[in-house]
Scaffold this motif. Structure first.
Motif, PDB file in Angstrom:
ATOM      1  N   ARG A 242      37.409  31.897  40.339  1.00 50.80           N
ATOM      2  CA  ARG A 242      37.771  33.341  40.626  1.00 50.80           C
ATOM      3  C   ARG A 242      38.678  33.769  39.423  1.00 50.80           C
ATOM      4  O   ARG A 242      39.358  32.931  38.944  1.00 50.80           O
ATOM      5  N   ALA A 244      42.058  35.212  37.829  1.00 55.82           N
ATOM      6  CA  ALA A 244      43.449  35.317  38.173  1.00 55.82           C
ATOM      7  C   ALA A 244      43.727  36.350  37.118  1.00 55.82           C
ATOM      8  O   ALA A 244      43.198  36.923  36.327  1.00 55.82           O
ATOM      9  N   ILE A 245      45.436  36.644  37.124  1.00 52.54           N
ATOM     10  CA  ILE A 245      45.741  37.655  36.174  1.00 52.54           C
ATOM     11  C   ILE A 245      45.506  37.341  34.861  1.00 52.54           C
ATOM     12  O   ILE A 245      45.322  38.298  33.944  1.00 52.54           O
ATOM     13  N   TYR A 248      41.285  32.179  34.651  1.00 53.51           N
ATOM     14  CA  TYR A 248      40.407  31.834  36.090  1.00 53.51           C
ATOM     15  C   TYR A 248      40.996  30.705  36.408  1.00 53.51           C
ATOM     16  O   TYR A 248      41.665  29.829  35.811  1.00 53.51           O
ATOM     17  N   LEU A 297      41.430  37.631  46.103  1.00 49.67           N
ATOM     18  CA  LEU A 297      41.559  38.370  44.941  1.00 49.67           C
ATOM     19  C   LEU A 297      42.562  39.248  44.506  1.00 49.67           C
ATOM     20  O   LEU A 297      43.108  39.248  43.493  1.00 49.67           O
ATOM     21  N   ALA A 298      43.019  39.775  45.626  1.00 48.75           N
ATOM     22  CA  ALA A 298      44.313  40.563  45.498  1.00 48.75           C
ATOM     23  C   ALA A 298      45.509  39.660  45.300  1.00 48.75           C
ATOM     24  O   ALA A 298      46.302  39.945  44.380  1.00 48.75           O
ATOM     25  N   PHE A 301      45.335  38.565  41.660  1.00 51.25           N
ATOM     26  CA  PHE A 301      45.401  39.750  40.777  1.00 51.25           C
ATOM     27  C   PHE A 301      47.091  39.765  40.148  1.00 51.25           C
ATOM     28  O   PHE A 301      47.293  40.272  39.201  1.00 51.25           O
ATOM     29  N   GLU A 302      47.943  39.147  41.220  1.00 52.11           N
ATOM     30  CA  GLU A 302      49.378  39.106  40.744  1.00 52.11           C
ATOM     31  C   GLU A 302      49.688  37.660  40.309  1.00 52.11           C
ATOM     32  O   GLU A 302      51.104  37.466  40.343  1.00 52.11           O
ATOM     33  N   LYS A 305      47.342  31.782  36.522  1.00 51.15           N
ATOM     34  CA  LYS A 305      46.391  30.935  36.925  1.00 51.15           C
ATOM     35  C   LYS A 305      46.821  29.407  37.370  1.00 51.15           C
ATOM     36  O   LYS A 305      46.827  28.734  38.047  1.00 51.15           O
TER      37      LYS A 305
END
Lengths: 401, 451
Positions: A242, A244-245, A248, A297-298, A301-302, A305
Motif C-alpha cells: 500500500r 504511504a506518504i 510503499y 489508507l488514510a 497517508f499521514e 513508511k
C-alpha cells in the motif's frame, strides 16, 4: 584467525554472474580462487554500472562485486597451448568451476573423467542453462527465459497484464549459490577421505527447486491439479503493498491474530465489533473490507513508511517497507551492523560493497581484497608452472595469454 | 529417481553429510529449506516441533479450511495451502504443500522446548547433534534460553545457525517478516516492480527465503569443514536480509559509485531489446524472448514472418531497439499473439534466439527436460497418498541421489528418537505421551483455539 575455507584451491573458468558468484563465496571466506579469463576479459567487465557511466573494463560494478578476493590470469582456450596450460593448472587445483556450453569440456580435452584420472580428489562444477543431458541440453538460456520456464515468474505481477521477472540476475545468483554449496559438500567429502565428483548444475533445475514458491506450488499442483496465478493488487484487506506518504509498505495485518492491535493502531478499534472480525481475510464482506481499507489508507497517508512498519511491528504484525537502494545504503540498521565494506581498488578507487553475509563467532571473514585487474597474476602463474619470462612475449604474440 | 534406477553408492561416493546430525527448530520457509538441503545430501535431520501449540505458517494447521473453501481458494489461483484432493482429512497438518515440499529426509519429534520436559529432551538431542538450525525471531530464542552460550555448555562443538530476518542486533532486530517483507526492506521488491507500474501490482515473492535457504546450508557446510580442521564449532548469524544483499550487489555499487537509485526494472534489460514476456495464443499464455544482437533480431523476425519489423529503421541497431523498446515490445507482442508458445520456443531456439515459454506450475510438472533429468520423484505418505514432488536440484555425475524418505508427519519418529536416540525408557516415553507432551496430533484444546 583461520578462515573457514582456507587451503582450498579453486580455478574459475566462468563468466558473468552464476559461476563467478559461486567462486566469490568461496574466495570471500578464505579459498584461493584463480579466475581464468579470456584475453578480452570476463564480459561482465563491460556490463557496468560504471562510475559516471563511463565504460572501463576495470570499473564495472558487476565485475568488481562478483570477483572480490580472486586472482586473475588470462588464457585463450581456443589455442592448443592455452588448453595445455589449463590442463596443467587443473592438475594443481582442488576445485574447477566452469560455465562452458555442454560438450565444450570434451572439445577442450578437459572432461572430468580425464582430469580426475590420477587426481580422484578433483571436484569440477559445470553450470549450464539446462544441464548436461536431456532434450533441451543444447538450448540457450538467459535470466528472463530461465525464470520464465523454471521459476515462479508466472505468478509474479498483476493478473491483467504480462508476468514480471524478479529483479536483476536472481536465477543466476541462486544457481551460483547452489553450485557453491555443492562444491563445499563435495570438498567436505574429499577431506573426510572420499572422492571428488563432477557437479552438473542446471540453472533451469535450480529454478524448479527454488523455494520462492516454486517447489511449493509444484507440490500444490501435484495435490490439486491447479496452478497458482498472479493476484490482483489490493485484493486482501490490510494485507499487501500500500502507498504511504513517502513510498510503499507491505504489511500483513488483515485476518491475522494481531489484527486487533492493527485496528487500535489505525484508530479504528470499533471495527473489532464487526461480525467479520476474526474471519480469514478472503472471507471479509466487501463492506468490511472497504471500511478497513479506507481507514488504513488514510492512516498511511499521514505516516512515513518506516514509521508505519515500526508501529505495526510493535503489535507483532509482519511487514516491511519498500526501500530503494538509496534508502538501504543509508539505513542506520544496516550501517550500524557494518554490512557495507569499503574496498579500495587500484583503478576504481574506494567504494562501498555488500560485505559479509555471515557473522561467525570462530572464523570471522577477513577484510576483502578487491577484484583483480585483468591478467594481474598471469606472469606469476606461468612462472610457477616453469615458464621462462622470455617465453611470455611469444605467448602474447601467439594469443595464448 | 525410480527405485530400480538407484545404484549402490561405494564408500568413496557416499552422501557427503552421512553421519552428521542436525537439530531443526525452524519455522515457515527459509529455515526448513536449509535443513531440506542438508538432509538431501545425507544429514540426519531431526525436526523438533511441539504438539502443545501450533507453529504459525509452518504445517498450515492454524488455517484448516473445509473442502469447499479449498476449492474456492484454488479457483482464485491461491494454491499454496491446498491439501491433496482438496480434502483436509483428519490430519491436515500432514497435508500442507508448503510443508511437504521441504519435509523429505527429515524425522519429526514432538517436543515443546518451552516446557521443562521438552527442554530436557531438547538438550539430550543437542548432545547428539553436530548442528542446530533456527530461524525464529531473536527474542523467541532468548526467552527460551537456548542461545549459543547456553547450548555450547551442552555440546562444546555445536554449530548453531541463527537466521533472523534482520539480525541479532540493531533497530530491526525483532522485526517479524516473511521473505517478501525482507525483499522490500533490502530494495529487491522495488527493483522487480514493473517499470511503468507501482509495487502494488507486483505482489508477493519469497525470493529471500529461497536465497537464505541455500546460503544457510552453504554456511553450515563451511562451518562443518572448519570444525573438522580445528575441532571448534561456532555460532553463525545469517540474517535473511544480509544473505540477500549480494544478489543485488551491482545495484548497491551503482548507488555507492553514482549515488543513483536503481529504477524499477520490470522486464526491461539495459542493453537487450526485445527483452520481455510476450503474449502467445490462448488465455494467459506467454513467451520470454531475449534478443542481444542484430543477428538474433533478424532471426526472430524471420521466424515470426515479421518483415515490417526487420526493415523498420528504428529497430535496425541494438541502440535503436533499446531506445524504441515500447514500440518494439508492442509490435513484437502483436505478432507473437498468433503463435503457440511451445512451437515458437523450439522454432526460435533452432535459429539461435534465446526464448522460453512461461510455464505455470502444472506445465512445469510436465516439462520434457525435467522429466528426462528425473527431477520429479514419486513419494508415498501413508494416509496422504502417492504424489510427484520436486526433487534434488543439483546432479553429481558419480553420486546418484534421490529423496530417501517422504515428508515427515507430525511426531512420526517420536518413538525411535526418544527411545533409541535419546535413551528414554519405554515408561518415560509412555508417560510423556500420556501427558500430551509427545504425540502425533495437536492437543484438542490447541486445535479448538485456532479460530
Amino acid at each position: 584467525m583461520t578462515q573457514m575455507l582456507e587451503g582450498i584451491r579453486v580455478l574459475e573458468f566462468a563468466t558473468n554472474v552464476a559461476g563467478p558468484f559461486a567462486g566469490k563465496l568461496l574466495a570471500d571466506y578464505g579459498a584461493e580462487v584463480l579466475k581464468i579469463e579470456p584475453p578480452t576479459g570476463d564480459p561482465s567487465r563491460n556490463a557496468g554500472p560504471f562510475p559516471d557511466d563511463i565504460p572501463h573494463s576495470e570499473k564495472s560494478g558487476l565485475f568488481l562485486h562478483l570477483n572480490t578476493n580472486k586472482q586473475s590470469m588470462t588464457l585463450n582456450l581456443d589455442t592448443e597451448e592455452g588448453r595445455a596450460i589449463a590442463r596443467r593448472l587443473i592438475g594443481h587445483a582442488d576445485v574447477v568451476i566452469d560455465d562452458f556450453r555442454p560438450g565444450l569440456l570434451d572439445d577442450y580435452e578437459m572432461h572430468y573423467e580425464a582430469m580426475s584420472a590420477g587426481h580422484p580428489d578433483l571436484i569440477m562444477a559445470s553450470i549450464t542453462p539446462f544441464g548436461q543431458s536431456g532434450p533441451w541440453r543444447d538450448y540457450a538460456g538467459s535470466e528472463i527465459t530461465l525464470q520464465a520456464m523454471g521459476g515462479p515468474l508466472h505468478g509474479n505481477g498483476a493478473p491483467y497484464r504480462e508476468p514480471a521477472k524478479l529483479g536483476g540476475y536472481t536465477a543466476h545468483y541462486h544457481a551460483g549459490l547452489a553450485t557453491s554449496l555443492a562444491i563445499l559438500l563435495a570438498r567436505f567429502r574429499v577431506e573426510a577421505g572420499g572422492a571428488g565428483d563432477w557437479i552438473d548444475q542446471s540453472v533451469y533445475e535450480a529454478q524448479a527447486g527454488f523455494r520462492d514458491r516454486r517447489t511449493i506450488s509444484l507440490t500444490a499442483a501435484a495435490y490439486s491439479g491447479l496452478s497458482s496465478t498472479r493476484q490482483p493488487p489490493g485484493g486482501r484487506a490490510a494485507m499487501g503493498v500500500r502507498p504511504a506518504i513517502d513510498g510503499y509498505v507491505n504489511i500483513f495485518a488483515g485476518g491475522t491474530k494481531h489484527f486487533d492491535g492493527f485496528l487500535d493502531e489505525i484508530g479504528r478499534p470499533d471495527l473489532k465489533e464487526h461480525p467479520d472480525f476474526g474471519k480469514q481475510v478472503h472471507e471479509y464482506s466487501a463492506e468490511y473490507q472497504q471500511e478497513i481499507e479506507g481507514s488504513y489508507l488514510a492512516w498511511l497517508f499521514e505516516t512515513p513508511k518506516l514509521e508505519a512498519v515500526a508501529r505495526t511491528q510493535r503489535h507483532g504484525i509482519l511487514g516491511g517497507a519498500i526501500m530503494s537502494t538509496e534508502d538501504l545504503v543509508n539505513d542506520p540498521h544496516y550501517r550500524g551492523r557494518g554490512v557495507w565494506e569499503t574496498i579500495d581498488h587500484p583503478v576504481a578507487g574506494p567504494l562501498e560493497y555488500p560485505g559479509r553475509q555471515l557473522v561467525l563467532s570462530d572464523s570471522p571473514k577477513a577484510p576483502a581484497r578487491p577484484a583483480p585487474l585483468l591478467g594481474a597474476q598471469t606472469v606469476d602463474v606461468l612462472t610457477q608452472l616453469g615458464y621462462d619470462r622470455a617465453a611470455l612475449p611469444r605467448l602474447r604474440a601467439q594469443g595464448v595469454i | 529417481m525410480t527405485p530400480d534406477a538407484r545404484p549402490e553408492r561405494d564408500a568413496a561416493h557416499r552422501l557427503p553429510l552421512e553421519g552428521i546430525r542436525v537439530a531443526d527448530i525452524t519455522v515457515v520457509w527459509a529455515g526448513p529449506h536449509v535443513t531440506q538441503l542438508l538432509g538431501e545430501w545425507g544429514a540426519d535431520i531431526v525436526r523438533v516441533e511441539p504438539v502443545t501449540t501450533i507453529q504459525p505458517y509452518s504445517r498450515g494447521a492454524e488455517r484448516i479450511s473445509t473442502e469447499a473453501q479449498y476449492r474456492y481458494m484454488g479457483s482464485t489461483g491461491v494454491t499454496m495451502g491446498i491439501p491433496p484432493d482438496f480434502k483436509p482429512g483428519e490430519d491436515p497438518w500432514n497435508r500442507s504443500p508448503s510443508f511437504n515440499a521441504h519435509a523429505r529426509n527429515k524425522r519429526s519429534m514432538a517436543c515443546d522446548i518451552r516446557l521443562p520436559e521438552g527442554r530436557e529432551a531438547f538438550f539430550r538431542l543437542i548432545e547428539q547433534c553436530d548442528v542446530l538450525v533456527e530461524n525464529n525471531v531473536p527474542e523467541t530464542i532468548e526467552r527460551a534460553k537456548i542461545t549459543y552460550d547456553v547450548l555450547r555448555e551442552v555440546n562444546p562443538q555445536l554449530i548453531m545457525l541463527r537466521m533472523p530476518a534482520y539480525g541479532l542486533s540493531g533497530p530491526y532486530k525483532n522485526y517479524r517478516g516473511f521473505g517478501t517483507h525482507v525483499e522490500g526492506m533490502i530494495g529487491h521488491h522495488l527493483i522487480r516492480t514493473y517499470d511503468d507500474g507501482t509495487p502494488e501490482e507486483t505482489g508477493d515473492a519469497y525470493t529471500a527465503d529461497a536465497i537464505a535457504g541455500v546460503m544457510g546450508a552453504w554456511a553450515v557446510t563451511a562451518a562443518l569443514r572448519h570444525r573438522a580442521r580445528t575441532g571448534r564449532g561456532q555460532q553463525i548469524e545469517m540474517p535473511l536480509a544480509e544473505a540477500f544483499l549480494p544478489v543485488i550487489g551491482e545495484y548497491i555499487l551503482d548507488y555507492t559509485m553514482n549515488r543513483r537509485r536503481t529504477e524499477q526494472q520490470g522486464n526491461r534489460h539495459p542493453s537487450h531489446a526485445p527483452h520481455g514476456i510476450y503474449p502467445t495464443a490462448g488465455d494467459d499464455q506467454w513467451i520470454a524472448i531475449d534478443v542481444a544482437s542484430d543477428e538474433e533480431f533478424g532471426a526472430l523476425c524471420g521466424v515470426l514472418g515479421a518483415s515490417a519489423l526487420a526493415t523498420d529503421e528504428r529497430f535496425r541497431t541494438a541502440g535503436g531497439r533499446v531506445e524504441h523498446r515500447k514500440a518494439l515490445d508492442a509490435a513484437v507482442g502483436e505478432v507473437t499473439r498468433g503463435y503457440d508458445k511451445e512451437k515458437l520456443f523450439h522454432a526460435l531456439q533452432a535459429v539461435g534466439v534465446v526464448a522460453g515459454p512461461v510455464h505455470n506450475d502444472v506445465e512445469a510438472t510436465r516439462s520434457p527436460q525435467l522429466e528426462a533429468r528425473g527431477f520429479f520423484e514419486e513419494l508415498t505418505m501413508e494416509g496422504v497418498g502417492t504424489h510427484r514432488y520436486p526433487g534434488i536440484f543439483t546432479k553429481w555425475a558419480n553420486t546418484p541421489n534421490w529423496v530417501r524418505t517422504p515428508p515427515a508427519k507430525l511426531g512420526e519418529h517420536n518413538e525411535e528418537i526418544y527411545i533409541d536416540l535419546l535413551g528414554y525408557s519405554r515408561q518415560e516415553y509412555d508417560d510423556l505421551c500420556a501427558r500430551g507432551l509427545v504425540g502425533t496430533t495437536y492437543a484438542p484444546e490447541v486445535l479448538r483455539g485456532r479460530d
